[in-house]
Enzyme design. Structure first.
Site, PDB file in Angstrom:
ATOM      1  N   HIS A  16     -38.643  67.911  23.264  1.00 19.16           N
ATOM      2  CA  HIS A  16     -38.422  69.365  23.377  1.00 19.16           C
ATOM      3  C   HIS A  16     -38.369  70.016  21.989  1.00 19.16           C
ATOM      4  O   HIS A  16     -38.994  71.062  21.754  1.00 19.16           O
ATOM      5  CB  HIS A  16     -37.115  69.586  24.161  1.00 19.16           C
ATOM      6  N   GLU A  17     -37.667  69.378  21.039  1.00 17.11           N
ATOM      7  CA  GLU A  17     -37.545  69.938  19.682  1.00 17.11           C
ATOM      8  C   GLU A  17     -38.885  69.902  18.945  1.00 17.11           C
ATOM      9  O   GLU A  17     -39.234  70.854  18.242  1.00 17.11           O
ATOM     10  CB  GLU A  17     -36.478  69.197  18.867  1.00 17.11           C
ATOM     11  N   GLN A  45     -36.442  77.841  15.738  1.00 14.48           N
ATOM     12  CA  GLN A  45     -35.540  78.695  16.516  1.00 14.48           C
ATOM     13  C   GLN A  45     -34.643  79.558  15.643  1.00 14.48           C
ATOM     14  O   GLN A  45     -34.102  80.556  16.123  1.00 14.48           O
ATOM     15  CB  GLN A  45     -34.660  77.828  17.434  1.00 14.48           C
ATOM     16  N   HIS A 105     -41.046  72.748  19.817  1.00 14.60           N
ATOM     17  CA  HIS A 105     -40.711  73.998  19.094  1.00 14.60           C
ATOM     18  C   HIS A 105     -41.471  74.085  17.771  1.00 14.60           C
ATOM     19  O   HIS A 105     -41.921  75.167  17.375  1.00 14.60           O
ATOM     20  CB  HIS A 105     -39.212  74.069  18.800  1.00 14.60           C
ATOM     21  N   GLY A 149     -29.705  70.080  20.803  1.00 12.43           N
ATOM     22  CA  GLY A 149     -30.779  69.999  19.817  1.00 12.43           C
ATOM     23  C   GLY A 149     -31.082  71.382  19.283  1.00 12.43           C
ATOM     24  O   GLY A 149     -30.708  72.395  19.900  1.00 12.43           O
ATOM     25  N   CYS A 186     -32.924  75.796  27.176  1.00 11.30           N
ATOM     26  CA  CYS A 186     -33.286  76.036  25.772  1.00 11.30           C
ATOM     27  C   CYS A 186     -32.450  77.187  25.254  1.00 11.30           C
ATOM     28  O   CYS A 186     -32.324  78.213  25.929  1.00 11.30           O
ATOM     29  CB  CYS A 186     -34.782  76.374  25.668  1.00 11.30           C
ATOM     30  N   LEU A 187     -31.915  77.012  24.070  1.00 16.08           N
ATOM     31  CA  LEU A 187     -31.097  78.069  23.471  1.00 16.08           C
ATOM     32  C   LEU A 187     -31.920  79.328  23.202  1.00 16.08           C
ATOM     33  O   LEU A 187     -31.351  80.407  23.072  1.00 16.08           O
ATOM     34  CB  LEU A 187     -30.449  77.568  22.174  1.00 16.08           C
TER      35      LEU A 187
HETATM   36  O1  GNR Z   1     -29.136  72.387  24.503  1.00 15.38           O
HETATM   37  C1  GNR Z   1     -30.210  72.025  24.983  1.00 15.38           C
HETATM   38  N1  GNR Z   1     -30.217  71.295  26.120  1.00 15.38           N
HETATM   39  C2  GNR Z   1     -31.344  70.648  26.602  1.00 15.38           C
HETATM   40  C3  GNR Z   1     -31.277  70.107  27.882  1.00 15.38           C
HETATM   41  C4  GNR Z   1     -32.363  69.436  28.406  1.00 15.38           C
HETATM   42  C5  GNR Z   1     -33.508  69.281  27.661  1.00 15.38           C
HETATM   43  C6  GNR Z   1     -33.586  69.823  26.395  1.00 15.38           C
HETATM   44  C7  GNR Z   1     -32.510  70.497  25.863  1.00 15.38           C
HETATM   45  S1  GNR Z   1     -32.604  71.136  24.252  1.00 15.38           S
HETATM   46  C8  GNR Z   1     -31.466  72.447  24.342  1.00 15.38           C
HETATM   47  C9  GNR Z   1     -31.254  73.062  22.968  1.00 15.38           C
HETATM   48  C10 GNR Z   1     -32.547  73.667  22.489  1.00 15.38           C
HETATM   49  O2  GNR Z   1     -32.999  74.702  22.900  1.00 15.38           O
HETATM   50  N2  GNR Z   1     -33.217  72.997  21.613  1.00 15.38           N
HETATM   51  O3  GNR Z   1     -34.425  73.452  21.190  1.00 15.38           O
HETATM   52 NI    NI Z   2     -35.204  74.665  22.797  1.00 14.27          NI
END
Ligand code: GNR
Ligand code: NI
Length: 168
Positions: free
Chosen positions: A133-134, A51, A137, A46, A91-92
């Site tokens: 999660h997205e 980001q 952000h 995601g 999270c990236l």
């Molecule tokens: O790549 C991602 N893996 C992930 C694993 C578990 C829960 C959420 C994520 S999102 C993350 C990519 C990211 O930072 N998206 O904002």
């Molecule tokens: Ni993230």
């Protein structure tokens, strides 16, 4: 197509609350394409516009094995339901950190597609976790905000040191 630069925690720009998308035109489609390319290259499941330092309400997600089921969600709204489930998240924008976070098990999603057409669906499992999660952000929230202050302080220290060594 282009790869976009991903901001890293504790960059204060990650704390920006994104504004609604109001214009559905070619630059939005290009941003969505570039975000998908950046997400696949990372690799990640995601990516939120926040980001890549674009403070508009746009997320991309693909939790499929073969990177062949992309979702582009504009102005997403979530309704959370079901039990809470705990799963490891990364999270990236917080590289190298994986910690357990509790989320709603199921969600109803309403959003617009890249052309502004309304869409609605339900999700559970990893897709539901990733979309939550997205959407965090877009509010300037990171998964580390859910951790104990002890864990968060350790993560902040580690990532600040990483950022310093990047610049030297
Ligand atoms: O790549 C991602 N893996 C992930 C694993 C578990 C829960 C959420 C994520 S999102 C993350 C990519 C990211 O930072 N998206 O904002
Ligand atoms: Ni993230």
């Amino acid at each position: 197509m282009a790869l976009l630069n991903i901001l890293h925690h504790p960059d204060p720009r990650l704390r920006t609350k994104a504004k609604p998308v109001v214009e559905f035109s070619a630059p939005l489609a290009k941003l969505a394409d570039d975000m998908l390319e950046t997400m696949y290259a990372a690799p990640g499941i995601g990516l939120a516009a926040t980001q890549v330092n674009v403070h508009r309400r746009l997320i991309v997600v693909d939790v499929s094995e073969n990177n062949d089921n992309p979702y582009v969600l504009v102005n997403p709204k979530l309704e959370l339901f079901g039990n809470k489930v705990a799963a490891d998240e990364g999270c990236l924008s917080v590289p190298g950190v994986y910690e357990r976070v509790e989320r709603a098990e199921s969600i109803n999603v309403t959003a617009q597609d890249v052309n502004g057409e309304p869409l609605a669906f339900s999700a559970d499992g990893l897709l539901a976790i990733c979309i939550q999660h997205e959407c965090d952000h877009l509010e300037g929230k990171l998964f580390v905000d859910y951790l104990s202050s002890l864990k968060r302080n350790r993560i902040n220290k580690k990532l600040r040191q990483l950022a310093v060594s990047d610049n030297s």
